[in-house]
Every structure is written in structure tokens, then in C-alpha cells.
Design a protein around this motif. Sequence first.
Motif, short mmCIF file in Angstrom:
data_model
loop_
_atom_site.label_atom_id
_atom_site.label_comp_id
_atom_site.label_asym_id
_atom_site.label_seq_id
_atom_site.Cartn_x
_atom_site.Cartn_y
_atom_site.Cartn_z
N GLN A 1 0.78 -1.35 0.13
CA GLN A 1 0.19 -0.08 0.07
C GLN A 1 0.88 1.13 -0.15
O GLN A 1 0.18 2.37 -0.18
CB GLN A 1 -0.97 -0.02 1.24
CG GLN A 1 -2.13 -1.15 1.48
CD GLN A 1 -2.81 -1.17 2.55
OE1 GLN A 1 -2.89 -0.22 3.15
NE2 GLN A 1 -3.19 -2.30 3.26
N LEU A 2 2.19 1.22 0.26
CA LEU A 2 2.96 2.43 0.37
C LEU A 2 3.55 2.55 -1.11
O LEU A 2 4.65 2.32 -1.55
CB LEU A 2 4.25 1.93 1.25
CG LEU A 2 3.91 1.60 2.75
CD1 LEU A 2 5.08 1.05 3.56
CD2 LEU A 2 3.08 2.93 3.29
N LYS A 3 2.65 3.11 -1.99
CA LYS A 3 3.04 3.38 -3.37
C LYS A 3 4.22 4.43 -3.62
O LYS A 3 4.63 4.29 -4.86
CB LYS A 3 1.85 3.89 -4.07
CG LYS A 3 0.59 3.03 -3.97
CD LYS A 3 0.84 1.54 -4.37
CE LYS A 3 -0.43 0.67 -4.53
NZ LYS A 3 -0.22 -0.59 -4.99
N ASN A 4 4.78 4.93 -2.72
CA ASN A 4 5.82 5.66 -2.95
C ASN A 4 7.14 5.23 -2.46
O ASN A 4 8.26 6.00 -2.56
CB ASN A 4 5.50 7.14 -2.25
CG ASN A 4 4.75 8.31 -2.93
OD1 ASN A 4 4.69 8.61 -4.08
ND2 ASN A 4 3.49 8.51 -2.13
N LEU A 5 7.11 4.00 -2.15
CA LEU A 5 8.42 3.29 -1.61
C LEU A 5 9.21 3.42 -3.04
O LEU A 5 8.99 2.76 -3.95
CB LEU A 5 8.16 1.91 -0.96
CG LEU A 5 7.89 1.81 0.35
CD1 LEU A 5 7.67 0.64 0.81
CD2 LEU A 5 8.93 2.45 1.27
N ILE A 6 10.48 3.79 -2.58
CA ILE A 6 11.73 3.54 -3.40
C ILE A 6 12.69 2.58 -3.04
O ILE A 6 13.14 1.64 -3.70
CB ILE A 6 12.57 4.84 -3.68
CG1 ILE A 6 11.55 5.83 -4.18
CG2 ILE A 6 13.61 4.66 -4.25
CD1 ILE A 6 12.13 7.36 -4.18
N LEU A 7 13.04 2.38 -1.72
CA LEU A 7 13.73 1.51 -1.33
C LEU A 7 13.21 0.42 -0.13
O LEU A 7 12.56 1.32 0.81
CB LEU A 7 15.00 2.00 -0.50
CG LEU A 7 15.92 2.87 -1.51
CD1 LEU A 7 17.19 3.17 -0.50
CD2 LEU A 7 16.22 2.05 -2.72
N LEU A 8 13.05 -0.62 -0.25
CA LEU A 8 12.35 -1.75 1.00
C LEU A 8 13.48 -2.52 1.23
O LEU A 8 13.80 -3.32 0.62
CB LEU A 8 11.12 -2.39 0.35
CG LEU A 8 10.54 -3.48 1.36
CD1 LEU A 8 9.99 -2.73 2.64
CD2 LEU A 8 9.38 -3.97 0.68
N HIS A 9 14.07 -2.12 2.28
CA HIS A 9 15.39 -3.40 3.02
C HIS A 9 14.86 -3.76 4.35
O HIS A 9 14.64 -3.33 5.22
CB HIS A 9 16.58 -2.35 3.13
CG HIS A 9 17.08 -1.94 1.72
ND1 HIS A 9 18.15 -1.24 1.57
CD2 HIS A 9 16.56 -2.04 0.47
CE1 HIS A 9 18.64 -0.90 0.33
NE2 HIS A 9 17.48 -1.51 -0.36
#
Length: 360
Positions: free
Chosen positions: A167-175
Motif C-alpha cells: 500500500q506504500l505506493k511511494n516506496l523507493i527502497l524496501l530493505h
Amino acid sequence: MFCRATIALTLTLLSLLSLSPLGFGSSPPQSSQSLSVMPITPITPIKDCNSQDKKVLLQIKKDLNNPYLLASWDPKTPCCGWYLIQCDEITDRIISLSIRDSPVFTNLTGHIPPSVGDLPYLQSLSFHRLPYLTGPIPPTIAKLKNLKYLFIEYTNVSGPVPPFLAQLKNLILLHLTGNYLSGPIPSALSQLPKLTSLRLDGNKLTGPIPESFGSFKKPGPDIILSRNQLSGTIPTSLGQIDPDTIDLSRNKLVGDASVLFGSKKRTQKIDISRNLLSFDFSKVQIPIKSLIWLDINHNNIYGKLPVELAKVELQQFNVSYNKLCGQIPQGGTKRLQDNFDKYAYLHNKCLCGAPLSKCK
């Protein structure tokens, strides 16, 4: 007489002041003897953040059992000056919260506070190297619609990788590196349109790589899933994206991985080492112009080494512990022979040629 003397003295003093480097209304003389005056830069006072954000931060501190790491979070001081947070310079809203432990401060305990979801302007959220941080990833994080960077790394956080992260549509980095996350990888993560890097390595994830990962917006994010317990085959859909890095090493994957390669791809790093993969390596198309890292060691890969490898400027290369056969590619600038010793080739069926023994 007295008045005339007084007036004369006053005029003399004014004349001297006009000649002085500190004189009023005059320029300082241009000589090595002149006195330079440093300008005084006004000190900008530290601002207080939004009152609601400040209230949330104090709740986060309480939920983490008031660790010494957050000692600067004093309600009597302006919160834009607190340790580990960043305010927007215009709105004074909290845009970054980065809680990182150090060897000196190891008393931070508890779960990720659900109240972090009440910082609506947050763009970056990080929990890093916190060995006593436990529990699952709270669903309130899904409220952070402005979040671009989410780092939960090297903690004892457990439970699943939650599908609500999609749902976090603005995520660029997911670590989410180095935790105790378990269960399958949610296919919904492929719905993150701006993602450029997905790191789920160093967990206890099981099951297959989602087929949906081939539907990431091209060229696709870097995908790093190493050091888990993933099984099954590599989905053919992964051949449809073209990330800089794909690292699936140290899992239990089987079958064909040739879909990860392609002569026109821009991929720089491919690491599929320490799996159970089995396919004919001689049929693989090498991305000659971009590849700098190739590691396929400890699999059941067979066939010959592609001749194109002699043209690739590799920084890391390892094909040991497979079932490869034939001559190591010669020619080019002899990069394979000169840059990598025999340990990059050992324990194959019948590889030969420098740096191994001559072919018969």
C-alpha cells in the motif's frame, strides 16, 4: 579659550577616527597592516516541530522503554533538534526517523511502536542494528503514504513480510535485511510502482519466488533474496525485467536459471550460488557490456562455459562445484585466466585449460 580648545580636540579625534580601519563611513586601508573584521553570522534558533508530531515522538520513546539513546527527546526542548530525527525546513513536520543503536547504547527494547504510523509526513523510517527490537512489523506503517525509504535491518523483528507494505505506493527502497522474518514472500510487493531496490536477504523466508515479480515496472528493482530458505523454480517471468542486481544465493532453488541472463540486458550482478540449480550453461546469453559479477558456485550446472565470458570485464567470478566441462574460454584479453585463479573453477566434471591443467 576653553571652548576653542575643546572644539579643536573634538575635530582632531573625529579626523583620526576617519583614518582608522574602524572609522565610521570610510573604507579600511588596503595594506598588510590593516585590521580585518570577521562578519558575525546570526545563529538560527532550533525550531519546535509540529505539536502533534512531538506528541507522537514522545509516545514512541515511551513504547521503547525510554532508552538512553533517545535521551535528547526532552519535551522541554525544541524537537527539531532531537537526535535521530529530521524536520522539514518549511513545515517543521517530521520527515525522517532513523533509530540506530550503537555499542554504547544497547538498552533499546520492545517492538516497533505502532505510533510510528501517526507521523503522516514521514518519508524515511529506519530501525537499524537493534538486537532487542522484537515482534512483527505493525500494520500502522501502511498509513505512511509519503514513505519513500523503509529500513528494518539487523534486528530480532519476526513474523511475516506483511502484504500491506504494497500500500506504500511511494516506496523507493524496501530493505528488510537480517531479521527473523518467515513465511512466503507476498506477491503484492510487485505492485510498488516506484521501487528500485528490494532486499529481503538474511531471513527465514520459505516458499517460491512470486511469479508476479516479473510484472515490476521495467527495468525492475534490484532483487536481493539471498540467505533464506526459498524453494521451487525461478519463475520465467523474472526474465521480463532487467535489474542491475539479482542475488538469489544460499537458498534451495531448483531447475533453470537461464532466464536471468540475456545478451541485451543491463544486469551488472548475478549471484545464484549455493542452490540446487541444474541447466546447460553453454546456452546462456551473457550480458557482455554490463556484467561485472557472476557467481554460480555450488549447484548442478552443466555444459561448457560460454565463449563470450572471455570478453567480459568481471570483478567477481566463481563457477566452482558444478558439473561444467570443456575448455575455459581463451582469447580476448585473457581476463578469465589472468584475473581469477584455479579456485574459481575447482570441482567441476571436466573443465580444463589455464589456470587449470591443459586440455587433453
